[in-house]
Design a protein around this motif. Structure first.
Motif, PDB file in Angstrom:
ATOM      1  N   SER A   1      -2.736  13.193  45.330  1.00 19.51           N
ATOM      2  CA  SER A   1      -3.451  14.146  44.482  1.00 19.51           C
ATOM      3  C   SER A   1      -3.146  15.585  44.888  1.00 19.51           C
ATOM      4  O   SER A   1      -3.002  16.471  44.050  1.00 19.51           O
ATOM      5  N   LEU A   2      -3.054  15.788  46.198  1.00 19.06           N
ATOM      6  CA  LEU A   2      -2.769  17.134  46.700  1.00 19.06           C
ATOM      7  C   LEU A   2      -1.407  17.617  46.197  1.00 19.06           C
ATOM      8  O   LEU A   2      -1.263  18.743  45.715  1.00 19.06           O
ATOM      9  N   ILE A   3      -0.397  16.742  46.307  1.00 17.21           N
ATOM     10  CA  ILE A   3       0.943  17.106  45.819  1.00 17.21           C
ATOM     11  C   ILE A   3       0.856  17.474  44.342  1.00 17.21           C
ATOM     12  O   ILE A   3       1.382  18.497  43.900  1.00 17.21           O
ATOM     13  N   THR A   4       0.183  16.610  43.578  1.00 15.96           N
ATOM     14  CA  THR A   4       0.097  16.834  42.137  1.00 15.96           C
ATOM     15  C   THR A   4      -0.615  18.151  41.840  1.00 15.96           C
ATOM     16  O   THR A   4      -0.146  18.941  41.021  1.00 15.96           O
ATOM     17  N   SER A   5      -1.739  18.373  42.528  1.00 13.43           N
ATOM     18  CA  SER A   5      -2.511  19.590  42.283  1.00 13.43           C
ATOM     19  C   SER A   5      -1.647  20.824  42.488  1.00 13.43           C
ATOM     20  O   SER A   5      -1.608  21.728  41.658  1.00 13.43           O
ATOM     21  N   VAL A   6      -0.972  20.867  43.633  1.00 16.33           N
ATOM     22  CA  VAL A   6      -0.178  22.060  43.958  1.00 16.33           C
ATOM     23  C   VAL A   6       0.978  22.209  42.975  1.00 16.33           C
ATOM     24  O   VAL A   6       1.243  23.304  42.463  1.00 16.33           O
ATOM     25  N   THR A   7       1.651  21.098  42.650  1.00 12.48           N
ATOM     26  CA  THR A   7       2.790  21.184  41.737  1.00 12.48           C
ATOM     27  C   THR A   7       2.351  21.670  40.356  1.00 12.48           C
ATOM     28  O   THR A   7       2.961  22.583  39.788  1.00 12.48           O
ATOM     29  N   VAL A   8       1.294  21.071  39.842  1.00 14.64           N
ATOM     30  CA  VAL A   8       0.826  21.451  38.503  1.00 14.64           C
ATOM     31  C   VAL A   8       0.360  22.913  38.505  1.00 14.64           C
ATOM     32  O   VAL A   8       0.629  23.661  37.571  1.00 14.64           O
ATOM     33  N   SER A   9      -0.312  23.316  39.587  1.00 15.28           N
ATOM     34  CA  SER A   9      -0.803  24.689  39.638  1.00 15.28           C
ATOM     35  C   SER A   9       0.333  25.694  39.646  1.00 15.28           C
ATOM     36  O   SER A   9       0.242  26.752  39.042  1.00 15.28           O
ATOM     37  N   PHE A  10       1.389  25.386  40.342  1.00 15.29           N
ATOM     38  CA  PHE A  10       2.522  26.318  40.426  1.00 15.29           C
ATOM     39  C   PHE A  10       3.410  26.266  39.185  1.00 15.29           C
ATOM     40  O   PHE A  10       3.951  27.282  38.759  1.00 15.29           O
ATOM     41  N   LEU A  11       3.578  25.062  38.622  1.00 19.62           N
ATOM     42  CA  LEU A  11       4.621  24.888  37.602  1.00 19.62           C
ATOM     43  C   LEU A  11       4.097  24.526  36.213  1.00 19.62           C
ATOM     44  O   LEU A  11       4.855  24.538  35.255  1.00 19.62           O
ATOM     45  N   GLY A  12       2.807  24.204  36.100  1.00 20.30           N
ATOM     46  CA  GLY A  12       2.311  23.682  34.827  1.00 20.30           C
ATOM     47  C   GLY A  12       2.501  22.177  34.798  1.00 20.30           C
ATOM     48  O   GLY A  12       2.917  21.581  35.797  1.00 20.30           O
ATOM     49  N   ILE A  13       2.169  21.581  33.649  1.00 16.64           N
ATOM     50  CA  ILE A  13       2.192  20.117  33.584  1.00 16.64           C
ATOM     51  C   ILE A  13       3.607  19.594  33.340  1.00 16.64           C
ATOM     52  O   ILE A  13       4.256  19.954  32.362  1.00 16.64           O
ATOM     53  N   ILE A  14       4.083  18.770  34.265  1.00 16.92           N
ATOM     54  CA  ILE A  14       5.386  18.130  34.096  1.00 16.92           C
ATOM     55  C   ILE A  14       5.124  16.630  34.083  1.00 16.92           C
ATOM     56  O   ILE A  14       4.853  16.026  35.119  1.00 16.92           O
ATOM     57  N   GLY A  15       5.154  16.055  32.900  1.00 15.59           N
ATOM     58  CA  GLY A  15       4.769  14.654  32.764  1.00 15.59           C
ATOM     59  C   GLY A  15       5.913  13.706  33.039  1.00 15.59           C
ATOM     60  O   GLY A  15       7.071  14.117  33.175  1.00 15.59           O
ATOM     61  N   PHE A  16       5.561  12.453  33.176  1.00 15.47           N
ATOM     62  CA  PHE A  16       6.512  11.354  33.122  1.00 15.47           C
ATOM     63  C   PHE A  16       7.343  11.115  34.372  1.00 15.47           C
ATOM     64  O   PHE A  16       7.717   9.991  34.651  1.00 15.47           O
ATOM     65  N   ILE A  17       7.662  12.190  35.139  1.00 18.16           N
ATOM     66  CA  ILE A  17       8.477  11.993  36.337  1.00 18.16           C
ATOM     67  C   ILE A  17       7.778  11.032  37.298  1.00 18.16           C
ATOM     68  O   ILE A  17       8.386  10.102  37.828  1.00 18.16           O
ATOM     69  N   GLY A  18       6.481  11.246  37.478  1.00 14.78           N
ATOM     70  CA  GLY A  18       5.724  10.450  38.435  1.00 14.78           C
ATOM     71  C   GLY A  18       5.577   9.000  37.997  1.00 14.78           C
ATOM     72  O   GLY A  18       5.361   8.115  38.815  1.00 14.78           O
ATOM     73  N   LEU A  19       5.680   8.750  36.711  1.00 16.67           N
ATOM     74  CA  LEU A  19       5.603   7.378  36.217  1.00 16.67           C
ATOM     75  C   LEU A  19       6.970   6.712  36.268  1.00 16.67           C
ATOM     76  O   LEU A  19       7.149   5.618  36.780  1.00 16.67           O
ATOM     77  N   VAL A  20       7.950   7.473  35.738  1.00 13.18           N
ATOM     78  CA  VAL A  20       9.243   6.853  35.486  1.00 13.18           C
ATOM     79  C   VAL A  20      10.143   6.814  36.730  1.00 13.18           C
ATOM     80  O   VAL A  20      10.896   5.872  36.925  1.00 13.18           O
TER      81      VAL A  20
END
Lengths: 361, 252
Positions: free
Chosen positions: A273-292
């Motif tokens: 969650s921490l990785i996601t929080s920081v990434t989304v906060s800096f870059l905006g929402i980047i979908g699908f990479i984490g799933l695919v």
């Protein structure tokens, strides 16, 4: 059987196992080489044409003013951000899929992305951190990116803490965690919708622009924070790779191997969650990479987390870097939102793998 | 080596599942835990290695209080084979290597690899080492899981209905293997079972559970028509065939 022939059997057996492991290594080395090529191409591609010689010279500190500006200030940060964020999102997805026992889990499953978007909307619309100006490249300018980032981070961490508290205090099962994530997701998107409803169109444009996901907005110091975090998380995940393998065998078996499931799951969810929080906060929402990312590698090299975690990281980096380079170059000079590109190309690729997997079975 | 279970009790909020269970066994023993569905067989097994946390009671191995051990240390003494195991896409050797988890700090050593290979050999699975687990039959998968438990190098082996989902041939094979492991590796095996005849044939000790309590415990002498009728509510006759007692149900 004589002792000698037993020994020989053992050696060939070992050899076969070594060979099997080597095969996985080859896949990873190939991914790494591909990533290197993609890096060079990404640095080269764009409106200012640069050849390999120029790039190397500039990276060694001997480039011209223009090439230094283009490479070190514009393209290299994007490339590094893509590699780090891609790896981070992908390993986060890999661990979440394991911890939540759900192949559909990804960094946004727990509502973190939507919570971050809510925070950003709050900053942009209510606290006036964004507006539209007419500039040459982008029509929308975020006046106060730090404020937006901090608000997004607070939103994302709030979602993380809610999930973790629910799990701790109420003993949530993985299924309940996923459902709670869905509920939080819609709660935060409803909040975002309400804020946007009362906003001016200029503010909405800025807010929507933020959510698109853009690797161009990150600065070197933010990359440093993200890198440190992703590297630490990666080591943490690798340290627990055997525990994640055990979890695939069911909870009772995991406990019987002396593994504290609650601790493993809580730790995994928190770090992811921490990785996601920081990434989304800096870059905006980047979908699908984490799933695919992890799903592609699961289908290529199998479900053993000793290899799946590093391979997922490489796949995530590669996917995001390719997506971003495409986003910049397809309809150059317009830069398309990378979040859309990852899904646009990732989804068919994923479908292809599913179809191929189905036929094999 | 001696294992003694003393006063083990566990309850779910609504009902008590096992009450004051006591027994002890030694190395080489094959203890069959018998009783109807819901008698507390699985719960008992899970309480012994603290998959479930009993509210009272202790488990001692050679006078050492097992519940004072950390998870990892306990897993070096007691291994467990769950009732149903997931069929996952992982190589058989890797599945067995997982049994080394309580000993692994950062990565497996050659010793771990050797122990895993030895465990595969004991179960006659060498040829399957590099096959995928989910490609094997149910009986073979069950043996792989037992090999994993064996690779844990413990003194106690808990098996929760290891033969229930198997065909006749595999039931015999697996029961035979458990008996062999117990005798040759000096392990005490505690096995919950449904098939009384299989239990009689392979086990040397019996624990009959009724409503979560020990109804009878001991050697073959506790397998009497009266005890079985009390525990299972089925009238039976016990006949001998080639010297082996056979339980025959006669009226429900």
């Amino acid at each position: 059987m004589s002792k000698k022939s037993v020994q020989r059997a053992d050696t060939s057996y070992n050899l076969m196992y070594q060979r099997y492991i080597l095969k996985k290594m080859y896949v990873m080395v190939s991914l790494f080489v591909l990533l290197l090529f993609a890096c060079v191409f990404a640095i080269k591609a764009g409106s200012t044409d640069l050849n390999l010689y120029n790039i190397i010279k500039t990276l060694l500190g001997k480039g011209t003013e223009v090439s230094r500006l283009v490479i070190l200030r514009i393209r290299l940060p994007r490339v590094v951000a893509a590699i780090i964020a891609g790896a981070g999102l992908s390993v986060a997805g890999c661990v979440m899929q394991n911890n939540l026992r759900n192949p559909l889990a990804s960094p946004s499953t727990l509502g973190i992305s939507n919570a971050a978007a809510f925070g950003a909307n709050l900053a942009i619309i209510i606290f006036g951190a964004g507006s539209v100006q007419s500039s040459r490249s982008d029509a929308v300018i975020i006046n106060n990116p730090y404020m937006v980032t901090i608000f997004a981070l607070v939103g994302a961490m709030a979602a993380t803490l809610i999930i973790i508290l629910l799990t701790r205090l109420r003993g949530f099962s993985p299924e309940s965690m996923v459902l709670a994530g869905v509920a939080l997701s819609s709660l935060f998107s409803a909040g975002t919708m309400l804020i946007q409803y009362f906003a001016q169109d200029v503010q909405i444009a800025a807010a929507v622009f933020w959510t698109f996901g853009d690797l161009g907005r990150i600065a070197w110091n933010e990359i440093a924070i993200m890198t440190l975090l992703v590297v630490l998380a990666f080591v943490y995940f690798l340290f627990h790779r055997w525990d994640y393998n055990a979890l695939d065998n069911g909870e009772d078996t995991t406990k019987s191997l002396g593994i504290n499931i609650e601790r493993i799951r809580m730790g995994g969810m928190f770090v992811a969650s921490l990785i996601t929080s920081v990434t989304v906060s800096f870059l905006g929402i980047i979908g699908f990479i984490g799933l695919v990312g992890p799903q592609i590698m699961r289908r290529t090299i199998g479900g053993d987390h000793r290899y799946l975690i590093p391979a997922s990281a490489l796949a995530g980096s590669l996917l995001l870097l390719i997506a971003d380079t495409l986003a910049r170059t397809i309809v150059s000079p317009v830069v398309l939102p990378v979040g859309a590109i990852t899904s646009f190309f990732g989804a068919p690729l994923f479908l292809y793998l599913l179809i191929r997997g189905g036929r094999n079975k | 080596m001696n294992l003694s279970v003393e006063g083990l009790s566990f309850d779910y909020p609504a009902r008590s599942v096992i009450k004051n269970i006591r027994f002890s066994i030694s190395k080489g023993d094959f203890l069959a835990v018998l009783g109807i569905n819901g008698a507390g067989k699985s719960t008992l097994l899970k309480c012994i290695n603290r998959i479930l946390k009993p509210y009272a009671g202790e488990v001692y191995i050679n006078d050492e209080d097992c519940f004072k051990l950390k998870g990892r240390q306990l897993a070096q003494k007691i291994a467990y084979v769950a009732q149903s195991n997931l069929s996952i896409r992982i190589k058989v050797l890797d599945a067995v290597l997982l049994g080394r988890r309580p000993y692994i700090n950062w990565d497996i050593s050659n010793k771990d690899l050797e122990i895993a290979q030895k465990a595969l050999e004991i179960l006659g699975l060498q040829e399957y080492a590099l096959r995928y687990l989910d490609e094997l039959s149910g009986g073979e998968q069950q043996k792989v899981v037992i090999a994993r438990a064996l690779a844990q190098k413990t003194q106690i082996l808990l098996l929760d209905e290891p033969t229930s989902s198997l065909d006749l041939k595999n039931q015999f094979e697996v029961a035979e293997i458990i008996k062999k492991i117990a005798e040759e590796q000096h392990i005490a095996a505690i096995v919950s079972m449904h098939d009384l005849n299989l239990a009689i044939r392979f086990a040397n000790k019996f624990l009959l559970l009724k409503d979560g309590e020990v109804f009878a415990a001991g050697g073959i002498e506790v397998i009497t028509p009266e005890n079985i009728e009390s525990v299972y509510s089925v009238r039976v006759k016990i006949e001998k065939f080639e010297g082996i007692p056979i339980v025959i149900p006669i009226r429900f």
